[in-house]
Design a protein around this motif. Structure first.
Motif, PDB file in Angstrom:
ATOM      1  N   GLN A  13     -18.324  34.981 -18.718  1.00 32.94           N
ATOM      2  CA  GLN A  13     -19.530  35.364 -17.979  1.00 32.94           C
ATOM      3  C   GLN A  13     -19.159  35.659 -16.529  1.00 32.94           C
ATOM      4  O   GLN A  13     -18.440  34.884 -15.899  1.00 32.94           O
ATOM      5  CB  GLN A  13     -20.544  34.221 -18.040  1.00 32.94           C
ATOM      6  N   SER A  14     -19.674  36.763 -16.011  1.00 33.45           N
ATOM      7  CA  SER A  14     -19.379  37.142 -14.630  1.00 33.45           C
ATOM      8  C   SER A  14     -20.274  36.391 -13.654  1.00 33.45           C
ATOM      9  O   SER A  14     -21.461  36.184 -13.905  1.00 33.45           O
ATOM     10  CB  SER A  14     -19.585  38.646 -14.437  1.00 33.45           C
ATOM     11  N   ASP A  15     -19.684  35.999 -12.528  1.00 35.38           N
ATOM     12  CA  ASP A  15     -20.467  35.402 -11.447  1.00 35.38           C
ATOM     13  C   ASP A  15     -20.742  36.435 -10.353  1.00 35.38           C
ATOM     14  O   ASP A  15     -21.191  36.108  -9.268  1.00 35.38           O
ATOM     15  CB  ASP A  15     -19.757  34.173 -10.870  1.00 35.38           C
ATOM     16  N   GLY A  16     -20.458  37.700 -10.642  1.00 39.73           N
ATOM     17  CA  GLY A  16     -20.634  38.777  -9.671  1.00 39.73           C
ATOM     18  C   GLY A  16     -19.321  39.160  -9.007  1.00 39.73           C
ATOM     19  O   GLY A  16     -19.173  40.258  -8.489  1.00 39.73           O
ATOM     20  N   THR A  17     -18.350  38.259  -9.020  1.00 39.41           N
ATOM     21  CA  THR A  17     -17.034  38.517  -8.440  1.00 39.41           C
ATOM     22  C   THR A  17     -15.943  38.397  -9.506  1.00 39.41           C
ATOM     23  O   THR A  17     -15.090  39.266  -9.618  1.00 39.41           O
ATOM     24  CB  THR A  17     -16.731  37.523  -7.294  1.00 39.41           C
ATOM     25  N   PHE A  18     -15.970  37.316 -10.256  1.00 40.68           N
ATOM     26  CA  PHE A  18     -14.965  37.063 -11.295  1.00 40.68           C
ATOM     27  C   PHE A  18     -15.645  36.770 -12.621  1.00 40.68           C
ATOM     28  O   PHE A  18     -16.760  36.244 -12.661  1.00 40.68           O
ATOM     29  CB  PHE A  18     -14.085  35.866 -10.922  1.00 40.68           C
ATOM     30  N   ALA A  19     -14.933  37.079 -13.710  1.00 45.04           N
ATOM     31  CA  ALA A  19     -15.370  36.691 -15.053  1.00 45.04           C
ATOM     32  C   ALA A  19     -14.802  35.308 -15.315  1.00 45.04           C
ATOM     33  O   ALA A  19     -13.596  35.097 -15.246  1.00 45.04           O
ATOM     34  CB  ALA A  19     -14.879  37.691 -16.093  1.00 45.04           C
ATOM     35  N   SER A  42     -10.113  28.887 -11.565  1.00 44.04           N
ATOM     36  CA  SER A  42      -9.389  29.732 -10.637  1.00 44.04           C
ATOM     37  C   SER A  42     -10.195  30.974 -10.299  1.00 44.04           C
ATOM     38  O   SER A  42     -11.019  31.434 -11.078  1.00 44.04           O
ATOM     39  CB  SER A  42      -8.050  30.144 -11.254  1.00 44.04           C
ATOM     40  N   ASP A  43      -9.932  31.517  -9.107  1.00 37.92           N
ATOM     41  CA  ASP A  43     -10.557  32.778  -8.724  1.00 37.92           C
ATOM     42  C   ASP A  43      -9.757  33.922  -9.338  1.00 37.92           C
ATOM     43  O   ASP A  43      -8.940  34.566  -8.672  1.00 37.92           O
ATOM     44  CB  ASP A  43     -10.629  32.906  -7.207  1.00 37.92           C
ATOM     45  N   ALA A  44      -9.962  34.120 -10.605  1.00 35.58           N
ATOM     46  CA  ALA A  44      -9.298  35.160 -11.375  1.00 35.58           C
ATOM     47  C   ALA A  44     -10.219  35.543 -12.523  1.00 35.58           C
ATOM     48  O   ALA A  44     -11.158  34.820 -12.842  1.00 35.58           O
ATOM     49  CB  ALA A  44      -7.956  34.655 -11.900  1.00 35.58           C
ATOM     50  N   ASN A  45      -9.965  36.679 -13.122  1.00 33.77           N
ATOM     51  CA  ASN A  45     -10.774  37.125 -14.250  1.00 33.77           C
ATOM     52  C   ASN A  45     -10.243  36.551 -15.555  1.00 33.77           C
ATOM     53  O   ASN A  45      -9.049  36.603 -15.822  1.00 33.77           O
ATOM     54  CB  ASN A  45     -10.789  38.654 -14.325  1.00 33.77           C
ATOM     55  N   ALA A  46     -11.145  36.015 -16.351  1.00 35.76           N
ATOM     56  CA  ALA A  46     -10.800  35.415 -17.638  1.00 35.76           C
ATOM     57  C   ALA A  46     -11.211  36.361 -18.765  1.00 35.76           C
ATOM     58  O   ALA A  46     -12.221  37.051 -18.670  1.00 35.76           O
ATOM     59  CB  ALA A  46     -11.505  34.077 -17.800  1.00 35.76           C
ATOM     60  N   VAL A  62      -8.821  28.051 -24.895  1.00 34.81           N
ATOM     61  CA  VAL A  62      -7.712  28.842 -24.377  1.00 34.81           C
ATOM     62  C   VAL A  62      -8.223  30.235 -24.059  1.00 34.81           C
ATOM     63  O   VAL A  62      -9.050  30.786 -24.784  1.00 34.81           O
ATOM     64  CB  VAL A  62      -6.553  28.909 -25.397  1.00 34.81           C
ATOM     65  N   TRP A  63      -7.723  30.822 -22.965  1.00 33.32           N
ATOM     66  CA  TRP A  63      -8.102  32.179 -22.593  1.00 33.32           C
ATOM     67  C   TRP A  63      -6.979  32.819 -21.791  1.00 33.32           C
ATOM     68  O   TRP A  63      -6.102  32.151 -21.262  1.00 33.32           O
ATOM     69  CB  TRP A  63      -9.406  32.209 -21.803  1.00 33.32           C
ATOM     70  N   ARG A  64      -7.043  34.141 -21.689  1.00 33.77           N
ATOM     71  CA  ARG A  64      -6.111  34.906 -20.856  1.00 33.77           C
ATOM     72  C   ARG A  64      -6.762  35.085 -19.490  1.00 33.77           C
ATOM     73  O   ARG A  64      -7.949  35.364 -19.391  1.00 33.77           O
ATOM     74  CB  ARG A  64      -5.827  36.265 -21.498  1.00 33.77           C
ATOM     75  N   GLN A  65      -5.968  34.924 -18.444  1.00 32.64           N
ATOM     76  CA  GLN A  65      -6.502  34.982 -17.091  1.00 32.64           C
ATOM     77  C   GLN A  65      -5.643  35.913 -16.239  1.00 32.64           C
ATOM     78  O   GLN A  65      -4.419  35.795 -16.238  1.00 32.64           O
ATOM     79  CB  GLN A  65      -6.490  33.577 -16.501  1.00 32.64           C
ATOM     80  N   GLU A  66      -6.291  36.843 -15.525  1.00 27.68           N
ATOM     81  CA  GLU A  66      -5.579  37.791 -14.664  1.00 27.68           C
ATOM     82  C   GLU A  66      -5.937  37.526 -13.212  1.00 27.68           C
ATOM     83  O   GLU A  66      -7.107  37.482 -12.857  1.00 27.68           O
ATOM     84  CB  GLU A  66      -5.951  39.222 -15.025  1.00 27.68           C
ATOM     85  N   ASP A  67      -4.898  37.378 -12.377  1.00 30.31           N
ATOM     86  CA  ASP A  67      -5.123  37.148 -10.954  1.00 30.31           C
ATOM     87  C   ASP A  67      -4.844  38.380 -10.103  1.00 30.31           C
ATOM     88  O   ASP A  67      -4.777  38.314  -8.883  1.00 30.31           O
ATOM     89  CB  ASP A  67      -4.298  35.961 -10.453  1.00 30.31           C
ATOM     90  N   GLY A  68      -4.649  39.531 -10.743  1.00 32.73           N
ATOM     91  CA  GLY A  68      -4.346  40.762 -10.036  1.00 32.73           C
ATOM     92  C   GLY A  68      -2.855  41.053  -9.972  1.00 32.73           C
ATOM     93  O   GLY A  68      -2.443  42.155  -9.643  1.00 32.73           O
ATOM     94  N   VAL A  69      -2.028  40.052 -10.266  1.00 32.56           N
ATOM     95  CA  VAL A  69      -0.581  40.215 -10.240  1.00 32.56           C
ATOM     96  C   VAL A  69       0.000  40.058 -11.641  1.00 32.56           C
ATOM     97  O   VAL A  69       0.785  40.885 -12.093  1.00 32.56           O
ATOM     98  CB  VAL A  69       0.072  39.182  -9.282  1.00 32.56           C
ATOM     99  N   ILE A  70      -0.392  38.994 -12.324  1.00 30.93           N
ATOM    100  CA  ILE A  70       0.156  38.692 -13.648  1.00 30.93           C
ATOM    101  C   ILE A  70      -0.928  38.063 -14.518  1.00 30.93           C
ATOM    102  O   ILE A  70      -1.837  37.413 -14.010  1.00 30.93           O
ATOM    103  CB  ILE A  70       1.387  37.760 -13.529  1.00 30.93           C
TER     104      ILE A  70
END
Length: 133
Positions: A13-19, A42-46, A62-70
């Motif tokens: 679920q998105s909070d408007g900035t991150f999923a 974390s401040d990253a997209n899940a 368990v989920w995949r999380q992207e922080d913009g780098v990896i």
């Protein structure tokens, strides 16, 4: 050992900035859904959250999380005895880029297994495994 039947779900679920990843449990005794909880920290997209529940009501999410780098594989554990989530933790190598969660399972002893694909060298595709006891 006292074990219980439990229902639970996770979603993105998105909070408007991150999923972010949220979880909710169903209380069999009261026949009601409990309050939803954010289990990602974390401040990253899940992406693509999955859960597995053992015979005693413990939950592994368990989920995949992207922080913009990896992209990383992240997990959180719900302990039925303490009635609480333990906190999100990265379970993949910080050097590898995770592509997808393939599967999540639990055995009869309560051990959970997460299997995913990653590319450690950016070219070859490998299958990785994490065991949660």
């Amino acid at each position: 050992m006292y074990c219980m039947c439990i229902f639970a779900l996770v979603w993105r679920q998105s909070d408007g900035t991150f999923a972010r990843v949220y979880a909710n449990r169903y209380d069999i005794e009261t026949q009601t859904w409990l309050d939803a909880e954010e289990i990602s920290t974390s401040d990253a997209n899940a992406y693509s959250p999955k859960i597995v529940i053992d015979f005693c009501g413990n939950i592994i999410a368990v989920w995949r999380q992207e922080d913009g780098v990896i992209s990383k594989m992240v997990a959180n554990h719900y302990d039925a005895i303490s009635n609480s989530w333990g906190g999100a933790e990265v379970i993949s190598s910080s050097d590898y880029d995770v592509h997808s969660l393939v599967d999540l399972a639990v055995d009869s002893d309560g051990n959970a297994y997460a299997i995913w694909g990653d590319t450690p060298n950016g070219i070859d595709y490998y299958i990785a495994l994490h065991r949660y006891e």
